[in-house]
Design an enzyme around this catalytic site. Sequence first.
Site, PDB file in Angstrom:
ATOM      1  N   HIS A 177       6.632  37.162 -80.320  1.00  0.00           N
ATOM      2  CA  HIS A 177       6.337  36.934 -78.892  1.00  0.00           C
ATOM      3  C   HIS A 177       5.974  38.223 -78.156  1.00  0.00           C
ATOM      4  O   HIS A 177       5.666  38.177 -76.964  1.00  0.00           O
ATOM      5  CB  HIS A 177       7.540  36.288 -78.197  1.00  0.00           C
ATOM      6  CG  HIS A 177       7.861  34.908 -78.687  1.00  0.00           C
ATOM      7  ND1 HIS A 177       6.942  33.885 -78.702  1.00  0.00           N
ATOM      8  CD2 HIS A 177       9.016  34.374 -79.194  1.00  0.00           C
ATOM      9  CE1 HIS A 177       7.507  32.785 -79.190  1.00  0.00           C
ATOM     10  NE2 HIS A 177       8.760  33.058 -79.514  1.00  0.00           N
ATOM     11  N   HIS A 215       8.012  28.267 -82.858  1.00  0.00           N
ATOM     12  CA  HIS A 215       7.351  28.536 -81.582  1.00  0.00           C
ATOM     13  C   HIS A 215       6.047  29.286 -81.801  1.00  0.00           C
ATOM     14  O   HIS A 215       5.907  30.032 -82.768  1.00  0.00           O
ATOM     15  CB  HIS A 215       8.273  29.369 -80.681  1.00  0.00           C
ATOM     16  CG  HIS A 215       9.620  28.746 -80.493  1.00  0.00           C
ATOM     17  ND1 HIS A 215      10.706  29.127 -81.256  1.00  0.00           N
ATOM     18  CD2 HIS A 215      10.029  27.757 -79.671  1.00  0.00           C
ATOM     19  CE1 HIS A 215      11.747  28.377 -80.898  1.00  0.00           C
ATOM     20  NE2 HIS A 215      11.362  27.533 -79.946  1.00  0.00           N
ATOM     21  N   TYR A 341      18.062  30.226 -86.016  1.00  0.00           N
ATOM     22  CA  TYR A 341      19.265  30.459 -85.204  1.00  0.00           C
ATOM     23  C   TYR A 341      20.476  29.644 -85.606  1.00  0.00           C
ATOM     24  O   TYR A 341      21.535  29.808 -85.022  1.00  0.00           O
ATOM     25  CB  TYR A 341      18.910  30.249 -83.721  1.00  0.00           C
ATOM     26  CG  TYR A 341      17.739  31.108 -83.319  1.00  0.00           C
ATOM     27  CD1 TYR A 341      17.931  32.457 -83.061  1.00  0.00           C
ATOM     28  CD2 TYR A 341      16.436  30.599 -83.294  1.00  0.00           C
ATOM     29  CE1 TYR A 341      16.851  33.283 -82.759  1.00  0.00           C
ATOM     30  CE2 TYR A 341      15.364  31.416 -82.985  1.00  0.00           C
ATOM     31  CZ  TYR A 341      15.573  32.744 -82.719  1.00  0.00           C
ATOM     32  OH  TYR A 341      14.513  33.558 -82.436  1.00  0.00           O
TER      33      TYR A 341
HETATM   34 ZN   LIG Z   1      10.956  30.649 -82.727  1.00  0.00          ZN
END
Ligand SMILES: [Zn+2]
Length: 367
Positions: A177, A215, A341
């Site tokens: 990101h 993502h 996660y």
């Molecule tokens: Zn991610």
Amino acid sequence: MSIEGGVLDMPVVWDEDCLLHQPAGEVWLGERIDGTEVPDRATVILHRLTEAGVRLLPPADRDDEAALLAVHDRALVEHLATVWADWEAARFPADYGRDRVVPYVFPTAAMLAGLPVRTPTATHAQVGQYCYDTMTLVGPGSWEAIRAAAACAKTAADLVSAGASAAYALCRPPGHHAGPAGYGGSCYLNNAATAAQALRHAGVDRVAVIDIDAHHGNGTQAIFYARPDVYYGSVHVDPGAGWFPHYMGFADERGNEAGINANRNVPLAPGSGDDAWLDAVNLLCDDARAHGAQAVVLSLGVDAATADPESPLQVTADGYRRAGELIGSLGPVAVIQEGGYDLASLADYVFAALAGVAAGRAAAAST
Ligand SMILES: [Zn+2]
């Protein structure tokens, strides 16, 4: 490189400094909450891979500034290297109890209304010039981990350009990101882009970055968006269905200028499982082949896992193994750790993906 009887023979680049980053939560919708990007993520992966007999290597050079500046603006790198010291010098921890760096004002296009960005005087105002969300906190030790993670990625790429069939960088914090000039999404510097650029510098003419994190890797896309030499392909949960990074990751983002058609996004509906996800991975592999990629950077986020708290995708560990196999069949692979996660399952997912890559490389070598 092989995998037999649960033993994975693949170089793993790791630096203990990656544990020094302790964001101590995130500010989400105005409240400080527990975060999921915790040091234990790296610890459980390391434990699992050590059990599998991998070779651990340190990064070659933690202070390779040129590798960072090849894909990031100097201002971003200097900000990350100095902001914690500036924050402490401004006495935010001592006088206000603010124990992590967090932005509070953002010079958005709407705020600037066409005027150029000036660097503000106040440290707490400078942060929003680089950090685009409130979830990506900086504290003591963050910079040491950030540069170590990027150094691990660079070394994995160097191993591949020197002839390794595959190498894995256990990067933490993750990176996809982070863009050329800004950071967010628990990412600070872009490890995968650093690796891809290192492969280019080593003489690999065409590189493909395949991003299977749940993502969209908006930072990696931004870094290579106008370039024909580095293809970027990502499968991820549809940002149009309300998921981070919300503003990009849509199917009509295909690159621009010389990079037109060297970018591909495959957004999937929440709840998508192995079939749809592997179809997308296959499509990205076809693209990488058509692009003429001679080496691959795999942005390995395992947060598409069924049990992961950060995404609604439903991919199994076997799905990750098969994805690894498909990607391993393309050519030499530098695998870069991104998200993932669920501490109970994430190490098994990483192992499955790496085992798949090893199997794909072995199959390619035997044909
Ligand atoms: Zn991610």
